[in-house]
Design an enzyme around this catalytic site. Structure first.
Site, short mmCIF file in Angstrom:
data_model
loop_
_atom_site.label_atom_id
_atom_site.label_comp_id
_atom_site.label_asym_id
_atom_site.label_seq_id
_atom_site.Cartn_x
_atom_site.Cartn_y
_atom_site.Cartn_z
N HIS A 239 -11.31 13.52 -0.55
CA HIS A 239 -11.85 12.26 -0.01
C HIS A 239 -13.17 12.55 0.70
CE1 HIS A 239 -12.11 8.75 2.65
NE2 HIS A 239 -11.26 8.14 1.84
N CYS A 277 -14.47 7.06 -2.91
CA CYS A 277 -14.25 5.99 -1.93
C CYS A 277 -15.56 5.26 -1.68
CB CYS A 277 -13.70 6.59 -0.64
SG CYS A 277 -13.52 5.38 0.68
N HIS A 304 -10.64 4.64 -4.04
CA HIS A 304 -10.47 3.69 -2.92
C HIS A 304 -11.59 2.67 -3.03
CE1 HIS A 304 -8.48 6.78 0.03
NE2 HIS A 304 -7.72 6.51 -1.01
N ASP A 360 -8.79 -0.48 -0.61
CA ASP A 360 -8.81 0.28 0.62
C ASP A 360 -9.13 -0.66 1.77
OD1 ASP A 360 -8.60 2.48 2.22
OD2 ASP A 360 -10.64 3.19 1.86
N HIS A 361 -8.38 -0.55 2.80
CA HIS A 361 -8.54 -1.38 3.99
C HIS A 361 -8.59 -2.86 3.61
CE1 HIS A 361 -10.47 2.20 6.32
NE2 HIS A 361 -9.34 2.50 5.74
N TYR A 377 -5.04 -1.71 7.57
CA TYR A 377 -4.04 -1.84 6.51
C TYR A 377 -3.15 -3.08 6.67
CZ TYR A 377 -5.61 2.65 4.93
OH TYR A 377 -6.40 3.66 4.43
#
Ligand code: DNO
Length: 403
Positions: A239, A277, A304, A360-361, A377
């Site tokens: 990541h 990401c 992500h 993601d998020h 999240y």
């Protein structure tokens, strides 16, 4: 792409049953309760697999644990000190246990001391929802005036140092505490949170570790684990740094395309790749996300998707986590590149042609504001992101568009 959802385990206020209703196909999880550096035992892995597979009423969730995020790398390994050799041996054992359980993708990162860093975990967005934000002046206020790190002021441009002093002078004690807690929140879902003293102590362990040294330590680590990953059929994926620039005087080595090329090129294995990401890489204006996907394509093992909006076009800069299609990364172009890579893999006959992705998020919206889930999240905000991304994928995959 394979749609997945991160679940932090039984303590997560967003349940597997919720994930099931979002329409995802697989679960991303980790054994957050196991100390970094210790072995993930077959029993603990199986237990989490059962927690994913069965809903509390005993019925099947029809979801499986498909991606490990993360199998964390100890500070000892990153600095090559203390117990690091034992930790590498444990990492290898954990990888074998994970592979034996049928899980094929293992995400990790190589950020020193702190994982992702934000100054606000619940920043009010203009529509009334909440999002995570990194504010450079607040961060400088923390670094210079709260943590009081030696030499900190030299790491920020003069106008940021000035603004940080003003903000610090105007901050209530509660806000100072909150800011310190936000910055040191560390690993999401993990047990490890640093106190200010603990943080200063950890920073000191990196004295004398240059970015080159840290990069070499990552390459050494990969030389130990990538051949085994290849043999047992798992894919490791690193990541990026979040945010993608140095913080607290610590080296950051996975912030740009060239960083990935250097590391993945040094230990060139199909089992060693990237977690791509958009949200992390997108916080640097000089990172062209669609171009990075194109360059790393065959080595992207996990994705992500989220989007940030920067306050300025400098590095470092302040930014907040915008809606998935509303930030500054061209999400449609990124997804188009990823779908093209899947097509190439299929044509090559690669068994891993389908790339797992997760929204993601997400911003806290509607009932998220009452649920108090893990920062970043929430259920509804993530579902909204997923729905938008799924719409883009469906459209780009449609024959009228593909032609
Ligand atoms: C934050 C996450 C990161 C990520 C790790 C991967 O929400 O994207 O914490 O899980 O950096 O190792």
């Amino acid at each position: 792409m394979r749609q997945t959802w991160r679940w932090f385990g039984p303590a997560d206020k967003v349940t597997v049953a919720d994930a099931r209703q979002s329409g995802v196909e697989g679960i991303v999880s980790a054994l957050h309760h196991v100390a970094t550096g210790a072995i993930w035992t077959p029993e603990e892995i199986e237990k989490r697999q059962r927690e994913v597979a069965f809903l509390p009423d005993g019925s099947m969730s029809q979801l499986k644990w498909e991606v490990v995020e993360s199998l964390p790398i100890s500070e000892a390994i990153k600095t090559q000190t203390g117990e690091w050799r034992a930790h590498v041996a444990h990492y290898r054992r954990s990888m074998e246990n994970i592979a034996r359980a049928g899980i094929k993708v293992i995400c990790y990162n190589f950020m020193p001391v702190l994982d992702w860093t934000r100054t606000d975990l619940s920043w009010r967005v203009s529509h009334g929802g909440r999002a995570m934000r990194f504010d450079l002046a607040d961060f400088a206020a923390f670094d210079i005036h709260i943590l009081k790190r030696r030499g900190a002021a030299e790491d920020f441009p003069p106008h940021v140092v000035e603004e940080a002093a003003k903000r610090h002078a105007a901050m209530s004690d509660d806000r100072k505490k909150q800011l310190a807690a936000n910055v040191t929140a560390g690993l999401p879902g993990a047990q490890e949170h640093w106190s200010l003293e603990g943080l200063a102590g950890q920073l000191a362990t990196y004295d004398g570790i240059s970015p080159e040294r840290l990069r070499q330590n990552l390459i050494d680590f990969l030389s130990e684990v990538a051949p085994l990953a290849e043999e047992i059929g798992v894919r490791l994926c690193c990541h990026p740094d979040d945010p993608p620039f140095p913080l607290l005087g610590l080296p950051r080595i996975m912030s740009k395309l060239e960083d990935y090329q250097a590391v993945l090129g040094a230990v060139d294995s199909p089992a060693s790749g990237a977690t791509f990401c958009t949200g992390s890489l997108g916080a640097r204006p000089d990172n062209d996300c669609p171009a990075i996907v194109r360059a790393l394509a065959p080595k992207i093992h996990f994705v992500h998707l989220r989007n940030v909006r920067r306050d300025t076009e400098e590095t470092p800069c302040s930014f907040f986590e915008d809606e998935h299609l509303a930030g500054q990364t061209d999400m449609v172009a990124v997804i188009a590149e990823l779908l093209a890579e899947e097509k190439r893999r299929k044509a090559e006959g690669r068994a891993d042609w389908e790339i797992p992705m997760r929204p993601d998020h997400g911003q806290d919206i509607l009932d998220d504001l009452k649920r108090g889930a893990q920062p970043g999240y929430p259920a509804i905000g993530r579902l909204k992101g997923l729905a938008e991304l799924r719409g883009v994928m469906a459209a780009l995959n449609h024959e009228t568009v593909r032609a």
